[in-house]
Design an enzyme around this catalytic site. Structure first.
Site, PDB file in Angstrom:
ATOM      1  N   GLU A 209      -2.238  -8.858   5.109  1.00  0.00           N
ATOM      2  CA  GLU A 209      -2.526  -9.410   6.446  1.00  0.00           C
ATOM      3  C   GLU A 209      -3.989  -9.840   6.562  1.00  0.00           C
ATOM      4  O   GLU A 209      -4.354 -10.591   7.461  1.00  0.00           O
ATOM      5  CB  GLU A 209      -2.156  -8.407   7.547  1.00  0.00           C
TER       6      GLU A 209
ATOM      7  N   CYS B 264       0.831  -1.211   0.000  1.00  0.00           N
ATOM      8  CA  CYS B 264       0.000   0.000   0.000  1.00  0.00           C
ATOM      9  C   CYS B 264       0.871   1.270   0.000  1.00  0.00           C
ATOM     10  O   CYS B 264       1.451   1.606  -1.026  1.00  0.00           O
ATOM     11  CB  CYS B 264      -0.993  -0.041   1.168  1.00  0.00           C
TER      12      CYS B 264
ATOM     13  N   HIS C  22      -3.869  -5.174   1.217  1.00  0.00           N
ATOM     14  CA  HIS C  22      -3.251  -5.498   2.518  1.00  0.00           C
ATOM     15  C   HIS C  22      -3.212  -7.004   2.730  1.00  0.00           C
ATOM     16  O   HIS C  22      -4.259  -7.607   3.008  1.00  0.00           O
ATOM     17  CB  HIS C  22      -4.024  -4.795   3.641  1.00  0.00           C
TER      18      HIS C  22
END
Lengths: 183, 226
Positions: A170, A86, A168
């Site tokens: 995660e 990002c 993202h």
């Protein structure tokens, strides 16, 4: 050792829990050695000791990293794998001559992987979590790996292991960080 | 930075508040009270008692009603946050979201529209490590609702301690429940902790349980000196 770089607006911000610790947590659970450092506190020695480097994301309203691209000039001649997530991808784009452009997106969305790479694997569609006000334009010498030219989801330097992803990992895609750790 | 914490009185909002108090200044707790017991966004059991926690930690509480209809909840939440900007000068919002992309993305969009920072300091935290952290830091958390197989009656009203965390870990391994309950399996209420100047004593509560759905409803509670 993986160097996990915090790109948030100040060291030990409340955002670190959200954008840095989850990435470090993936390395920790995998049993990998890692260090976390804020981008304003990077040292030559710390960069030298790292085997690979991850530049993390930031909160939507956080834009300091984009005004301090001068602090990232060390990336230009780096000869080790680096992954920008990002905001980290935006930094890579700016360092290598691409652009940071307004392109807000929040939430889960499909991602079309269009070119096979060691990191993201063969072309296919996956789903990823987006949280950004800005996207990137491809720097010269970079391949579009996912998305399309007007909405770059992932890119890679054609020669080196320099990767950027705008989503993202995660969230639902921890495998990407695990794979990067094994490159 | 002046922050408002979305606050239900459950462990996640309380612990998010603790983290926010360590790095920034929490100027208000924002409690949206839903009339819908199956609210999509807001923790409902015992939320009326969140006012006692606000008093115990010494932070003003802004309460805001919502009928709890799915998308209207979001405009009600947006109005509540806007009221916190006007009343308490907040520059950002803190949530206790851990895994819920549904919840997190919606709050992110509201904050973007209102030009506010958005913080989720428990985002993607390892749920068992987190529960152990709550215990080791001295938070007294009770389970006020269970809503999933195989959570039996013994969990209703139980205090979260290391033994109970061990039980939740075993259930996670066998039945894939979220040990911290973010999938809606468990709801909690916090009675004490390091940010509490006083602790909460429950004087009366009613326990109901049937078919893996149980509630521990607080009927009367008060603050007492620690």
């Amino acid at each position: 050792m993986i160097l996990v770089v915090d790109l948030c607006f100040k060291p030990l911000s409340l955002s670190k829990y959200e954008f840095v610790d989850p990435i470090a947590g993936i390395a920790k659970r995998k049993g990998s050695e890692y260090e976390v450092v804020h981008f304003s506190e990077l040292t030559e020695n710390g960069i030298e000791r790292a085997d690979r480097i991850i530049l993390c994301g930031t909160a939507l309203k956080d834009g300091l990293y984009a005004r301090r691209i001068d602090l990232f000039s060390w990336i230009r001649d780096l000869d080790k794998p680096i992954l920008g997530i990002c905001a980290g991808m935006q930094v890579l784009a700016a360092v290598f001559g691409g652009g940071i452009v307004p392109q807000p997106k929040i939430g889960l969305d499909g991602i079309d992987i269009v070119k096979e790479t060691d990191l993201l694997g063969p072309p296919r569609s996956i789903e990823g979590y987006h949280l950004h006000n800005f996207g990137v334009t491809l720097p010269p010498g970079f391949d579009l790996v996912a998305g399309r030219p007007g909405e770059v989801e992932a890119f890679k330097d054609a020669e080196r292991a320099v990767y950027g992803i705008i989503f993202h990992p995660e969230v639902r895609n921890r495998w990407i960080v695990e794979k990067f750790d094994a490159l | 930075m002046l922050l408002g914490v979305l606050f239900s009185g459950g462990k996640d909002s309380v612990y998010a508040c603790r983290r926010a108090m360590e790095t920034d200044s929490v100027s208000c707790l924002i409690t949206v009270v839903s009339q819908n017991p199956d609210s999509y966004m807001f923790h409902t059991p015992n939320v009326v008692w969140a006012k006692l926690i606000a008093e115990a930690v010494g932070i003003p509480q802004l309460t805001w009603p919502t009928a709890g209809r799915e998308e209207e909840e979001l405009s009600d939440l947006s109005d509540a946050i806007a009221a916190a900007v006007d009343g308490y000068g907040i520059e950002g919002v803190v949530t206790g979201a851990i895994e819920s992309v549904y919840q997190a993305a919606r709050v992110q969009r509201i904050c973007r529209e209102l030009d506010l920072w958005c913080y989720n300091p428990l985002w993607q935290i390892d749920q068992l490590e987190y529960l152990r952290l709550l215990v080791s830091e001295g938070f007294e958390v009770i389970i006020t609702g269970v809503f999933a197989y195989p959570l039996d009656e013994s969990f209703v009203g139980a205090r979260i301690d290391l033994d109970l965390i061990g039980e939740l870990e075993a259930l996670r391994d066998r039945y894939a429940i979220n040990p911290s309950g973010e999938g809606g399996e468990i709801e909690t209420f916090v009675l004490d902790g390091p940010i509490f100047k006083k602790r909460i004593e429950i004087l009366r509560a009613e326990k109901t349980y049937e078919n893996y759905r149980g509630r521990f409803s607080i009927g009367e509670a008060r603050l007492v000196e620690k």
